[in-house]
Design an enzyme around this catalytic site. Structure first.
Site, PDB file in Angstrom:
ATOM      1  CE  LYS A  39      -1.022   0.601   5.164  1.00 22.69           C
ATOM      2  NZ  LYS A  39      -0.940   0.079   6.035  1.00 22.69           N
ATOM      3  CE1 TYR A 271      11.443  32.348   3.398  1.00 23.79           C
ATOM      4  CE2 TYR A 271      11.706  29.742   3.018  1.00 23.79           C
ATOM      5  CZ  TYR A 271      11.334  31.379   2.501  1.00 23.79           C
ATOM      6  OH  TYR A 271      11.246  31.102   1.424  1.00 23.79           O
TER       7      TYR A 271
END
Length: 390
Positions: A39, A271
């Site tokens: 999956k 940042y």
């Protein structure tokens, strides 16, 4: 894809390691068949190549969450038994029946949609009834089990379904000794016994996930479902490291340095200037970020191997890039930065990133995004070593 070509980033998938892991897991459960759970693009590793490799190593079932994942395996020509279990109303039931996919059934609405799909397809639906033995997610509650079993048997007598499996899922198998484990096993045995007493004749009964496969032989029944361990990652530190378990991590995530530059002391980095250089140094720019699945909350903690030395993400991880302080070293632009791998060369592992970010290694590998090509090496199904992108 040329597997030696320089790339912004790459996730190299070692299929030989995956095959070896499958063989190791089969040895832990010699009396049971093995379902390779692929999956979420094989936990980020590439579903079709990994499914093929697992089958080559002796897996006889493939497991998916969604019907779309299962249908994609069939469209790729993969043989054998395929199961999927995460359905919503209106799903592709007819297509799944036509493709011979086993569908997980947790309630009456799903059984009735499977029956409708069988009528449309003109053949019986292969259904596996899921018991909620204590996880509290999908699955049928014990109080509703008799009604679900009864309706499934009626549909089977009408030739509309074949009840191929009875199954459940552990909540705490990755915590050895947790009291819920034995409680769930006892409840599962009770619910299986009830269904069989009423006439269900399943091909497989299964509850064991990766940690149960490794540590709970009494849970193996007819089939074990191995997910994370197949990719060489321990289900939890409490169970042991991959090496302790005889497993090898399959994915190595690396990137090419996009820039190396000198900066003075006191220079803010990324940042918010959460990192300021303590003195003259060199900075290396690694061209992957949270859009590629690198956790932003690894800012200031994420480990990377550059030039044979461990570095740490300096400042904020941005959408497409982050910085490491190279401490004056000057590797060239294009030099390899290894975010995680098996650890053979001193590089971090996915577990190291999990510890650095307060999560689990499952999340680290599955979140690596589609901008990062998967390069599958030792691909016996093609023989050309070109790999596949996922």
């Amino acid at each position: 894809m040329n597997e030696t070509a320089p790339l912004r980033a790459r996730a190299e998938i070692d299929l030989a390691a995956l095959r070896a892991n499958v063989r190791t897991l089969r040895a832990h459960a010699p009396g049971a068949a093995l379902m390779a759970v692929v999956k979420s693009e094989a936990y980020g590793h590439g579903a079709v190549p990994c499914a093929r490799a697992a089958l080559e190593a002796g897996a006889t079932w493939l497991g998916c969450a969604t019907p779309e994942e299962a249908l994609a395996l069939r469209a790729a020509g993969l043989p054998g038994r395929v199961m999927c279990w995460l359905w919503v109303p209106g799903g592709p039931w007819r297509e799944a029946v036509e493709a011979g996919i086993d569908v997980g059934i947790s309630g009456l609405w799903a059984l009735r949609e499977a029956v409708r799909g069988a009528r449309e397809a003109g053949r019986p639906a292969r259904v596996q009834l899921k018991a909620d033995t204590g996880l509290g997610r999908n699955g049928c509650q014990p109080a509703d089990w008799a009604e679900l079993v009864g309706e499934a048997l009626r549909a089977e007598r009408e030739g509309l379904v074949r009840v191929t499996g009875l199954w459940s899922h552990f909540a705490c198998a990755d915590e050895p000794g947790h009291p819920s484990i034995e409680a769930q096993l006892a409840r599962f045995r009770e619910m299986v016994a009830y269904a069989e007493q009423r006439g269900v004749r399943p091909e497989v009964r299964h509850i064991a996930n990766s940690p149960a496969t490794l540590t709970l032989p009494g849970s193996h029944f007819d089939l074990v479902r191995t997910g994370i361990a197949m990719y060489g990652i321990s289900p939890s530190p409490e169970i042991g490291t991959p090496a302790d378990l005889g497993l090898r991590p399959v994915m190595t995530l690396s990137a090419s340095l996009a820039l190396v530059k000198h900066v003075p002391g006191g220079h803010g980095v990324s940042y918010g200037h959460h990192y300021v250089t303590p003195g003259d140094t060199t900075l290396g720019l690694i061209p992957v970020g949270y859009a590629d699945g690198i956790p932003r909350h690894a800012s200031g903690t994420g480990p990377v191997l550059v030039g044979g030395k461990l570095r740490t993400a300096a400042g904020r991880i941005a959408m497409d890039q982050f910085v490491v302080d190279l401490g004056g070293d000057e590797p060239p632009a294009g030099a390899e930065a290894v975010l995680f791998g098996p650890g053979d060369r001193g590089e971090p592992t996915a577990e190291d990133w999990a510890r650095a970010t307060g999560t689990i290694a499952y999340e680290i590998v599955t979140r690596i995004g589609t901008r990062v090509p998967r390069v599958h090496v030792d691909t016996s199904d093609t023989g050309d070593g070109t790999g596949n992108s996922g």
